[in-house]
Scaffold this motif. Structure first.
Motif, PDB file in Angstrom:
ATOM      1  N   SER A 118       0.939  -1.207   0.054  1.00 40.27           N
ATOM      2  CA  SER A 118      -0.105  -0.023   0.013  1.00 40.27           C
ATOM      3  C   SER A 118       0.693   1.126   0.064  1.00 40.27           C
ATOM      4  O   SER A 118       1.888   1.302   0.760  1.00 40.27           O
ATOM      5  N   ILE A 119       0.848   2.152  -0.852  1.00 41.49           N
ATOM      6  CA  ILE A 119       1.458   3.309  -1.145  1.00 41.49           C
ATOM      7  C   ILE A 119       0.864   4.697  -1.082  1.00 41.49           C
ATOM      8  O   ILE A 119      -0.326   4.582  -1.875  1.00 41.49           O
ATOM      9  N   ARG A 120       1.037   5.670  -0.307  1.00 43.16           N
ATOM     10  CA  ARG A 120       0.631   6.994  -0.261  1.00 43.16           C
ATOM     11  C   ARG A 120       1.373   7.602  -1.525  1.00 43.16           C
ATOM     12  O   ARG A 120       2.588   8.105  -1.435  1.00 43.16           O
ATOM     13  N   MET A 121       0.567   8.152  -2.689  1.00 41.12           N
ATOM     14  CA  MET A 121       1.364   8.576  -3.735  1.00 41.12           C
ATOM     15  C   MET A 121       1.654  10.006  -3.391  1.00 41.12           C
ATOM     16  O   MET A 121       0.988  10.734  -2.543  1.00 41.12           O
ATOM     17  N   ASP A 122       2.411  10.775  -4.212  1.00 41.48           N
ATOM     18  CA  ASP A 122       2.914  11.852  -3.970  1.00 41.48           C
ATOM     19  C   ASP A 122       1.807  12.996  -4.115  1.00 41.48           C
ATOM     20  O   ASP A 122       1.805  14.026  -3.316  1.00 41.48           O
ATOM     21  N   ASP A 123       0.720  12.809  -5.120  1.00 42.22           N
ATOM     22  CA  ASP A 123      -0.370  13.504  -5.203  1.00 42.22           C
ATOM     23  C   ASP A 123      -1.508  13.408  -4.091  1.00 42.22           C
ATOM     24  O   ASP A 123      -2.561  13.846  -4.210  1.00 42.22           O
ATOM     25  N   GLY A 124      -1.280  12.448  -2.999  1.00 45.08           N
ATOM     26  CA  GLY A 124      -2.069  12.091  -1.857  1.00 45.08           C
ATOM     27  C   GLY A 124      -3.333  10.999  -2.186  1.00 45.08           C
ATOM     28  O   GLY A 124      -3.771  10.723  -1.162  1.00 45.08           O
ATOM     29  N   ARG A 125      -3.161  10.330  -3.470  1.00 48.93           N
ATOM     30  CA  ARG A 125      -3.941   9.264  -3.712  1.00 48.93           C
ATOM     31  C   ARG A 125      -3.238   8.019  -3.132  1.00 48.93           C
ATOM     32  O   ARG A 125      -2.220   8.261  -2.594  1.00 48.93           O
ATOM     33  N   TYR A 126      -3.997   6.978  -2.866  1.00 45.09           N
ATOM     34  CA  TYR A 126      -3.298   5.759  -2.443  1.00 45.09           C
ATOM     35  C   TYR A 126      -3.373   4.697  -3.698  1.00 45.09           C
ATOM     36  O   TYR A 126      -4.474   4.685  -4.042  1.00 45.09           O
ATOM     37  N   ALA A 127      -2.480   3.789  -3.714  1.00 46.20           N
ATOM     38  CA  ALA A 127      -2.570   2.855  -4.577  1.00 46.20           C
ATOM     39  C   ALA A 127      -2.216   1.512  -3.833  1.00 46.20           C
ATOM     40  O   ALA A 127      -1.267   1.492  -2.894  1.00 46.20           O
ATOM     41  N   THR A 128      -2.532   0.404  -4.515  1.00 42.65           N
ATOM     42  CA  THR A 128      -2.262  -0.934  -3.643  1.00 42.65           C
ATOM     43  C   THR A 128      -1.668  -1.794  -5.032  1.00 42.65           C
ATOM     44  O   THR A 128      -2.343  -1.946  -5.891  1.00 42.65           O
ATOM     45  N   VAL A 129      -0.396  -2.381  -4.899  1.00 44.45           N
ATOM     46  CA  VAL A 129       0.006  -3.219  -5.708  1.00 44.45           C
ATOM     47  C   VAL A 129       0.438  -4.637  -5.403  1.00 44.45           C
ATOM     48  O   VAL A 129       1.091  -4.630  -4.064  1.00 44.45           O
ATOM     49  N   THR A 130       0.042  -5.703  -5.744  1.00 48.96           N
ATOM     50  CA  THR A 130       0.287  -7.034  -5.555  1.00 48.96           C
ATOM     51  C   THR A 130       1.280  -7.574  -6.597  1.00 48.96           C
ATOM     52  O   THR A 130       0.865  -7.564  -7.637  1.00 48.96           O
ATOM     53  N   GLN A 131       2.394  -8.044  -5.974  1.00 51.94           N
ATOM     54  CA  GLN A 131       3.448  -8.533  -6.668  1.00 51.94           C
ATOM     55  C   GLN A 131       3.847  -9.832  -6.144  1.00 51.94           C
ATOM     56  O   GLN A 131       3.929 -10.117  -4.830  1.00 51.94           O
ATOM     57  N   ARG A 132       4.419 -10.918  -7.044  1.00 53.74           N
ATOM     58  CA  ARG A 132       4.783 -12.084  -6.678  1.00 53.74           C
ATOM     59  C   ARG A 132       6.085 -11.981  -5.951  1.00 53.74           C
ATOM     60  O   ARG A 132       6.442 -12.393  -4.848  1.00 53.74           O
ATOM     61  N   GLU A 133       7.139 -11.123  -6.401  1.00 53.41           N
ATOM     62  CA  GLU A 133       8.418 -11.151  -6.043  1.00 53.41           C
ATOM     63  C   GLU A 133       8.429 -10.356  -4.709  1.00 53.41           C
ATOM     64  O   GLU A 133       7.851  -9.169  -4.640  1.00 53.41           O
ATOM     65  N   ASP A 134       9.287 -10.461  -3.753  1.00 52.26           N
ATOM     66  CA  ASP A 134       9.537  -9.748  -2.589  1.00 52.26           C
ATOM     67  C   ASP A 134       9.956  -8.333  -3.068  1.00 52.26           C
ATOM     68  O   ASP A 134      11.138  -8.120  -3.748  1.00 52.26           O
ATOM     69  N   PRO A 135       9.262  -7.071  -2.813  1.00 53.75           N
ATOM     70  CA  PRO A 135       9.751  -5.628  -3.463  1.00 53.75           C
ATOM     71  C   PRO A 135      10.918  -5.230  -2.682  1.00 53.75           C
ATOM     72  O   PRO A 135      11.625  -4.417  -3.030  1.00 53.75           O
ATOM     73  N   GLY A 136      11.389  -5.839  -1.632  1.00 51.65           N
ATOM     74  CA  GLY A 136      12.529  -5.390  -0.914  1.00 51.65           C
ATOM     75  C   GLY A 136      12.479  -3.779  -0.403  1.00 51.65           C
ATOM     76  O   GLY A 136      13.404  -3.423  -0.288  1.00 51.65           O
ATOM     77  N   VAL A 137      11.248  -3.356   0.006  1.00 49.63           N
ATOM     78  CA  VAL A 137      11.054  -2.309   0.667  1.00 49.63           C
ATOM     79  C   VAL A 137      10.076  -2.476   1.974  1.00 49.63           C
ATOM     80  O   VAL A 137       9.693  -3.369   2.278  1.00 49.63           O
ATOM     81  N   ARG A 138      10.435  -1.238   2.787  1.00 54.86           N
ATOM     82  CA  ARG A 138       9.663  -1.318   4.120  1.00 54.86           C
ATOM     83  C   ARG A 138       8.645  -0.036   4.026  1.00 54.86           C
ATOM     84  O   ARG A 138       9.099   0.848   3.489  1.00 54.86           O
ATOM     85  N   PRO A 139       7.954  -0.215   5.064  1.00 52.07           N
ATOM     86  CA  PRO A 139       7.100   1.048   5.413  1.00 52.07           C
ATOM     87  C   PRO A 139       8.011   2.256   5.648  1.00 52.07           C
ATOM     88  O   PRO A 139       8.948   2.100   6.304  1.00 52.07           O
ATOM     89  N   GLY A 140       7.323   3.428   4.882  1.00 52.65           N
ATOM     90  CA  GLY A 140       8.497   4.617   5.007  1.00 52.65           C
ATOM     91  C   GLY A 140       9.308   5.032   3.913  1.00 52.65           C
ATOM     92  O   GLY A 140       9.949   5.980   3.507  1.00 52.65           O
ATOM     93  N   ASP A 141       9.453   3.974   2.959  1.00 53.77           N
ATOM     94  CA  ASP A 141      10.402   3.855   2.051  1.00 53.77           C
ATOM     95  C   ASP A 141       9.860   4.803   0.844  1.00 53.77           C
ATOM     96  O   ASP A 141       8.591   4.372   0.458  1.00 53.77           O
ATOM     97  N   TYR A 142      10.604   5.483   0.028  1.00 57.15           N
ATOM     98  CA  TYR A 142      10.038   5.967  -1.100  1.00 57.15           C
ATOM     99  C   TYR A 142      10.171   5.181  -2.406  1.00 57.15           C
ATOM    100  O   TYR A 142      11.325   4.387  -2.547  1.00 57.15           O
TER     101      TYR A 142
END
Length: 155
Positions: A120-144
């Motif tokens: 779940s991502i809070r986009m720069d323009d204030g919207r929220y997006a949810t991406v589901t992917q099989r591979e580990d994205p290698g990111v943590r909450p707070g990462d850009y």
């Protein structure tokens, strides 16, 4: 109605009842509307990770459907060997339906090991997006991050 017509009717009924099953959609989902174009004509797809969860996608395979068809055929054949006359017809239909249901569950259970990451991502323009992917994205909450295609990438 002949035995073959009963078997065909049972198979069609089992197939139709499972036709609504479809794989899990992995494209990015936006809470409101798609992103507006930037001044360069490209979409701004960057934001900050709010949450990451590992989710079971239910396989997305054909295990449930394939299991139902195989189970319905096997159940119909076994049911056809029982009784005589109308009893045989009823046993064929019951066998096909029961075999389809059992085969569907067995097929779904074989697909249960299919996991993905839901970001779940809070986009720069204030919207929220949810991406589901099989591979580990290698990111943590707070990462850009940036969304490219159907995947999340650290920036």
């Amino acid at each position: 109605m002949s035995n073959n017509k009963w078997i065909a009717a049972a198979l069609v009924a089992a197939s139709v009842s499972l036709a609504g099953c479809q794989p899990y959609d992995t494209r990015p989902r936006y809470v409101d509307r798609p992103p507006p174009p930037s001044s360069q004509g490209r979409y701004c797809q960057c934001g900050v990770v709010q949450d990451i969860q590992q989710v079971n996608t239910g396989g997305g395979g054909n295990g449930g459907t394939l299991g139902a068809v195989i189970g319905a055929v096997a159940g119909g054949v076994l049911g056809n060997t029982i009784g005589k006359g109308d009893g045989r017809k009823a046993a064929t239909v019951v066998g096909a339906v029961a075999g389809g249901v059992a085969g569907n569950q067995i097929g779904k259970n074989s697909d249960r090991g299919d996991w993905a990451y839901q970001v779940s991502i809070r986009m720069d323009d204030g919207r929220y997006a949810t991406v589901t992917q099989r591979e580990d994205p290698g990111v943590r909450p707070g990462d850009y991050v940036e969304i490219r295609g159907d995947r999340v990438y650290a920036r």
